[in-house]
Scaffold this motif. Structure first.
Motif, mmCIF file in Angstrom:
data_model
loop_
_atom_site.group_PDB
_atom_site.id
_atom_site.type_symbol
_atom_site.label_atom_id
_atom_site.label_comp_id
_atom_site.label_asym_id
_atom_site.label_seq_id
_atom_site.Cartn_x
_atom_site.Cartn_y
_atom_site.Cartn_z
ATOM 1 N N SER A 76 0.923 -1.270 -0.131
ATOM 2 C CA SER A 76 -0.080 -0.032 -0.171
ATOM 3 C C SER A 76 0.782 1.203 -0.043
ATOM 4 O O SER A 76 0.293 2.299 0.455
ATOM 5 N N GLY A 77 1.946 1.094 -0.271
ATOM 6 C CA GLY A 77 3.004 2.162 -0.254
ATOM 7 C C GLY A 77 3.418 2.875 0.926
ATOM 8 O O GLY A 77 4.131 3.928 1.195
ATOM 9 N N GLY A 78 3.236 1.949 1.912
ATOM 10 C CA GLY A 78 3.499 2.560 3.619
ATOM 11 C C GLY A 78 4.964 2.806 3.557
ATOM 12 O O GLY A 78 5.362 3.825 4.372
ATOM 13 N N ALA A 79 5.978 2.073 3.031
ATOM 14 C CA ALA A 79 7.361 2.375 3.042
ATOM 15 C C ALA A 79 7.835 3.196 2.046
ATOM 16 O O ALA A 79 9.353 3.582 1.912
ATOM 17 N N VAL A 80 7.136 3.712 1.155
ATOM 18 C CA VAL A 80 7.706 4.589 0.051
ATOM 19 C C VAL A 80 8.233 5.917 0.820
ATOM 20 O O VAL A 80 7.298 6.573 1.630
ATOM 21 N N PRO A 81 9.383 6.198 0.605
ATOM 22 C CA PRO A 81 9.672 7.783 1.208
ATOM 23 C C PRO A 81 9.137 8.912 0.903
ATOM 24 O O PRO A 81 9.000 9.058 -0.369
ATOM 25 N N THR A 82 9.027 9.745 1.715
ATOM 26 C CA THR A 82 8.588 10.990 1.391
ATOM 27 C C THR A 82 9.799 11.799 0.824
ATOM 28 O O THR A 82 10.846 11.345 1.373
ATOM 29 N N ASP A 83 9.755 12.523 -0.124
ATOM 30 C CA ASP A 83 10.872 12.969 -0.881
ATOM 31 C C ASP A 83 11.565 13.795 0.326
ATOM 32 O O ASP A 83 11.153 14.313 1.086
ATOM 33 N N GLY A 84 13.098 13.700 0.506
ATOM 34 C CA GLY A 84 13.875 14.123 1.287
ATOM 35 C C GLY A 84 13.771 13.707 2.700
ATOM 36 O O GLY A 84 14.783 14.072 3.385
ATOM 37 N N THR A 410 -14.711 -3.112 4.502
ATOM 38 C CA THR A 410 -13.539 -2.128 4.574
ATOM 39 C C THR A 410 -12.690 -2.113 3.352
ATOM 40 O O THR A 410 -12.518 -3.080 2.741
ATOM 41 N N ILE A 411 -11.907 -0.901 3.651
ATOM 42 C CA ILE A 411 -11.198 -0.807 2.563
ATOM 43 C C ILE A 411 -9.647 -1.523 2.679
ATOM 44 O O ILE A 411 -8.641 -1.567 1.633
ATOM 45 N N THR A 412 -9.410 -2.222 3.742
ATOM 46 C CA THR A 412 -8.230 -2.981 3.822
ATOM 47 C C THR A 412 -8.518 -3.992 4.632
ATOM 48 O O THR A 412 -9.079 -3.979 5.867
ATOM 49 N N GLY A 413 -8.015 -5.373 4.050
ATOM 50 C CA GLY A 413 -8.151 -6.413 5.152
ATOM 51 C C GLY A 413 -6.933 -6.787 5.767
ATOM 52 O O GLY A 413 -6.753 -7.339 6.905
ATOM 53 N N GLU A 414 -5.756 -6.499 5.173
ATOM 54 C CA GLU A 414 -4.596 -6.818 5.810
ATOM 55 C C GLU A 414 -3.356 -5.965 5.391
ATOM 56 O O GLU A 414 -2.246 -5.889 6.046
ATOM 57 N N HIS A 415 -3.158 -5.254 4.076
ATOM 58 C CA HIS A 415 -2.213 -4.498 3.465
ATOM 59 C C HIS A 415 -1.976 -3.184 4.046
ATOM 60 O O HIS A 415 -1.238 -2.357 3.557
ATOM 61 N N GLY A 416 -3.202 -2.656 4.913
ATOM 62 C CA GLY A 416 -2.877 -1.438 5.223
ATOM 63 C C GLY A 416 -2.976 -0.122 4.337
ATOM 64 O O GLY A 416 -3.711 -0.479 3.017
ATOM 65 N N VAL A 417 -3.164 1.153 4.832
ATOM 66 C CA VAL A 417 -3.693 2.190 3.855
ATOM 67 C C VAL A 417 -2.538 2.679 3.371
ATOM 68 O O VAL A 417 -2.676 3.064 1.854
ATOM 69 N N GLY A 418 -1.434 3.078 3.875
ATOM 70 C CA GLY A 418 -0.270 3.733 3.228
ATOM 71 C C GLY A 418 -0.660 4.889 2.573
ATOM 72 O O GLY A 418 -1.227 5.735 3.041
ATOM 73 N N LEU A 419 -0.245 5.150 1.382
ATOM 74 C CA LEU A 419 -0.299 6.171 0.225
ATOM 75 C C LEU A 419 -1.610 5.696 -0.588
ATOM 76 O O LEU A 419 -2.445 6.646 -1.186
ATOM 77 N N GLU A 420 -1.617 4.439 -0.970
ATOM 78 C CA GLU A 420 -2.513 4.170 -1.728
ATOM 79 C C GLU A 420 -4.068 4.347 -1.526
ATOM 80 O O GLU A 420 -4.633 4.837 -2.405
ATOM 81 N N LYS A 421 -4.181 4.194 -0.205
ATOM 82 C CA LYS A 421 -5.919 4.078 -0.012
ATOM 83 C C LYS A 421 -6.291 5.401 0.603
ATOM 84 O O LYS A 421 -7.250 5.467 1.311
ATOM 85 N N LEU A 422 -5.399 6.563 0.587
ATOM 86 C CA LEU A 422 -5.713 7.715 1.271
ATOM 87 C C LEU A 422 -7.070 8.298 0.829
ATOM 88 O O LEU A 422 -7.886 8.555 1.431
ATOM 89 N N GLY A 423 -7.332 8.067 -0.406
ATOM 90 C CA GLY A 423 -8.720 8.607 -0.963
ATOM 91 C C GLY A 423 -9.682 7.797 -0.647
ATOM 92 O O GLY A 423 -11.059 8.335 -0.071
ATOM 93 N N SER A 424 -9.621 6.480 -0.271
ATOM 94 C CA SER A 424 -10.689 5.331 0.126
ATOM 95 C C SER A 424 -10.932 5.848 1.407
ATOM 96 O O SER A 424 -12.092 5.352 2.018
ATOM 97 N N PRO A 452 5.089 10.816 7.482
ATOM 98 C CA PRO A 452 3.924 12.176 7.331
ATOM 99 C C PRO A 452 3.512 11.564 5.833
ATOM 100 O O PRO A 452 4.101 11.088 4.967
ATOM 101 N N GLY A 453 2.120 12.008 5.666
ATOM 102 C CA GLY A 453 1.366 12.000 4.704
ATOM 103 C C GLY A 453 0.779 10.740 4.151
ATOM 104 O O GLY A 453 0.180 10.632 3.324
ATOM 105 N N LYS A 454 0.662 9.946 5.241
ATOM 106 C CA LYS A 454 0.411 8.372 5.046
ATOM 107 C C LYS A 454 -0.738 8.369 5.775
ATOM 108 O O LYS A 454 -1.142 8.942 6.941
ATOM 109 N N VAL A 455 -1.503 7.424 5.429
ATOM 110 C CA VAL A 455 -2.935 6.852 6.132
ATOM 111 C C VAL A 455 -4.037 7.676 6.435
ATOM 112 O O VAL A 455 -5.077 7.361 6.327
ATOM 113 N N ILE A 456 -3.577 8.977 7.034
ATOM 114 C CA ILE A 456 -5.008 9.944 7.203
ATOM 115 C C ILE A 456 -4.943 10.986 6.111
ATOM 116 O O ILE A 456 -4.092 11.917 6.441
#
Ligand SMILES: Cc1cc2nc3c(=O)[nH]c(=O)nc-3n(C[C@H](O)[C@H](O)[C@H](O)COP(=O)(O)OP(=O)(O)OC[C@H]3O[C@@H](n4cnc5c(N)ncnc54)[C@H](O)[C@@H]3O)c2cc1C
Length: 483
Positions: A76-84, A410-424, A452-456
């Motif tokens: 779900s993009g949870g470990a994708v780094p924020t730039d910088g 629900t919008i996730t069963g086990e993979h988390g929200v990360g970056l991917e599901k912010l809209g959902s 920062p910028g993930k999940v919520i």
């Protein structure tokens, strides 16, 4: 990146614990999810909790975001780094510190791979139950941060149910110790809060997991169905008979073909869907449960039921399921794995809707489910090199997740929200609920240092993208009669 920050890090980290060159950093730009990436300022490889304490204090001082990374298998993009940002990799914290057979626990560092825990526990005839299909690669720290599941979680619970204690470093560099080795926890249950917190609240540095006795016997049924709906109804049938299988997984015809071509697991490629139903426990108990399940599967229209004859065949049946994602990777340059949940009885309706969406978006989708949990994994096949195809795929995925919410899931069963599901998240939760999440984040991490910028999602994102909270339509609670 601030030169003084680097200087302070160099005062206690060895040269090979700091990665700054561009080509090496590239490895850390994304996780297992196609389409999302970021460029970190540097990557750090701490070798102890003390290293992490010092790193966090320095990042706090220089207001530099920290993205903790386990094995980078997240979807779900949870470990994708924020730039910088600074990526803090736990790959060198990979030791099993203690196995305690009397307490049936193991104390492990966060970078230990999931499968290694069960391999070690086998010496004591014990095992660690949650087994994500990525278990040969993913880290236990990542599992805790995502509250990961797996094929055996229907019977044995998710990561949350198999963790008794977590040590972590908070945003000020203090070590917090959450949980107790007892059934109840005095005060607020912060252990449950940290499990599934997706690297947003603290850096997890040590985990005590629960171990279980290895079952004496286990067998799995591979059941074929000529109609996907019949397979879905059989899942509901097994559960409503009060059976709790050790695993209950479903694959549609497209997925069966993909897996069989890759793994040669002996799957029935003529079937519209197959179910894998496992029983484990004492030998007599297993035989009885297998007979019961075969009866139910046939009642719901199974055309064939093949019971594993030995451990080799059982492993082979499961290896097919566990290789579903790599098998899909052979069909197209990219795949996008959706992870939503729905009530089991809605599986047939959901599959019909997915078929409609395949036509609408002109993209193929093959399906695998943790069917017993109602956890869907539709895999949309696409080619990111074709202009606009990733955006189209994302829309397809969002539409499936919207429907999950509408169906009461629900919008996730086990993979988390990360970056991917912010809209959902805007669809699943009301503004008030999202504000509560922000308040919890702030209570742990007042400087917004961690991930920062993930999940919520921020309110403006929900408004801009026109993503609105959807009310579930399956509220079937009946009024309790008064006597
Ligand atoms: C082929 C394949 C099959 C999969 N099958 C399953 C499955 O069956 N079930 C399932 O649940 N998932 C599955 N996944 C998803 C993924 O493997 C899990 O989410 C796993 O738990 C991620 O672990 P990781 O070590 O790779 O974490 P990463 O991807 O590195 O990180 C995931 C998140 O955890 C945070 N994090 C990592 N370590 C820490 C730490 N020490 N402290 C704080 N935060 C931390 C990160 O910041 C990030 O937000 C699968 C993935 C793949 C590629």
């Amino acid at each position: 990146m601030d030169k003084n920050l680097l200087k302070e890090l160099q005062s206690f980290l060895k040269i090979d614990q700091i990665i700054t060159d561009k080509s090496s950093i590239q490895v850390y730009q994304r996780d297992g999810l196609s389409g999302y990436s970021g460029i970190p300022g540097m990557v750090l490889l701490p070798e102890s909790e003390n290293d992490i304490v010092k790193i966090v204090k320095i990042c706090c001082k220089y207001n530099t975001p920290v993205v903790t990374r386990g094995a980078g298998t997240g979807l779900s993009g949870g470990a994708v780094p924020t730039d910088g940002s600074i990526v803090l990799s736990t790959s060198r914290l990979n030791k099993i510190l203690k196995v305690n057979p009397e307490q049936r626990t193991a104390v492990v560092q966060p970078g230990v791979r999931n499968i290694v825990i069960s391999e070690k526990a086998k010496e004591f005839n014990l095992f660690y139950a949650p087994d994500p299909s990525s278990q040969i690669a993913c880290s236990i720290g990542g599992n805790v941060a995502e509250n990961s599941g797996g094929v055996h979680c229907l019977k044995y619970g998710l990561t949350l149910h198999n963790v008794v204690n977590v040590r972590a470093v908070d945003c000020e560099g203090s070590v917090i110790d959450l949980g107790l080795d007892s059934f109840d926890f005095p005060g607020l249950d912060l252990l449950s809060l940290i499990v599934g917190s997706e690297g947003m609240l603290a850096v997890i540095t040590e985990i005590t997991v629960r171990l279980l006795p290895r079952p004496c016997s286990a067998k799995v049924i591979m059941a074929s169905f000529n109609a996907v709906e019949d397979a879905a109804n059989a899942v509901a049938g097994i559960i409503s008979e009060g059976i709790v299988p050790a695993g209950l997984e479903m694959m549609d015809g497209g997925m069966v073909q993909a897996v069989e071509d890759f793994v040669h697991a002996g799957y029935d490629t003529e079937a519209a869907a197959i179910l894998l139903c496992e029983s484990d426990g004492m030998a007599a108990e297993v035989d009885e449960e297998i007979d019961l399940m075969v009866g139910t599967l046939k009642k719901f229209g199974a055309s064939k039921c093949l019971v594993s004859a030995n451990d080799h065949q059982r492993d082979l049946f499961w290896s097919g399921r566990k290789n579903a994602f790599p098998a899909s990777g052979r069909l197209s340059p990219d795949y996008y794995c959706i992870d939503g949940t729905i009530p089991r009885k809605k599986v047939g309706a959901m599959l019909r809707e997915i078929e409609r969406m395949e036509e609408f978006y002109n993209l193929r989708c093959i399906n695998v489910f943790h069917a017993g949990d109602g956890n869907l994994h539709p895999l949309i096949l696409f080619d990111s090199s074709k202009p606009g195809e990733f955006e189209k795929t994302e829309k397809f995925g969002e539409e499936i997740l919207d429907l999950c919410v509408k169906f009461g899931g629900t919008i996730t069963g086990e993979h988390g929200v990360g970056l991917e599901k912010l809209g959902s998240m805007c669809v699943q939760f009301t503004e008030e609920e999202r504000n509560t999440f922000s308040a919890v984040k702030l209570a742990f991490d007042k400087n917004n240092l961690f991930n920062p910028g993930k999940v919520i999602p921020i309110l403006s994102r929900c408004v801009e993208k026109g993503r609105k909270h959807v009310h579930k339509d399956n509220r079937e609670f009946k009024e309790i009669p008064s006597f």
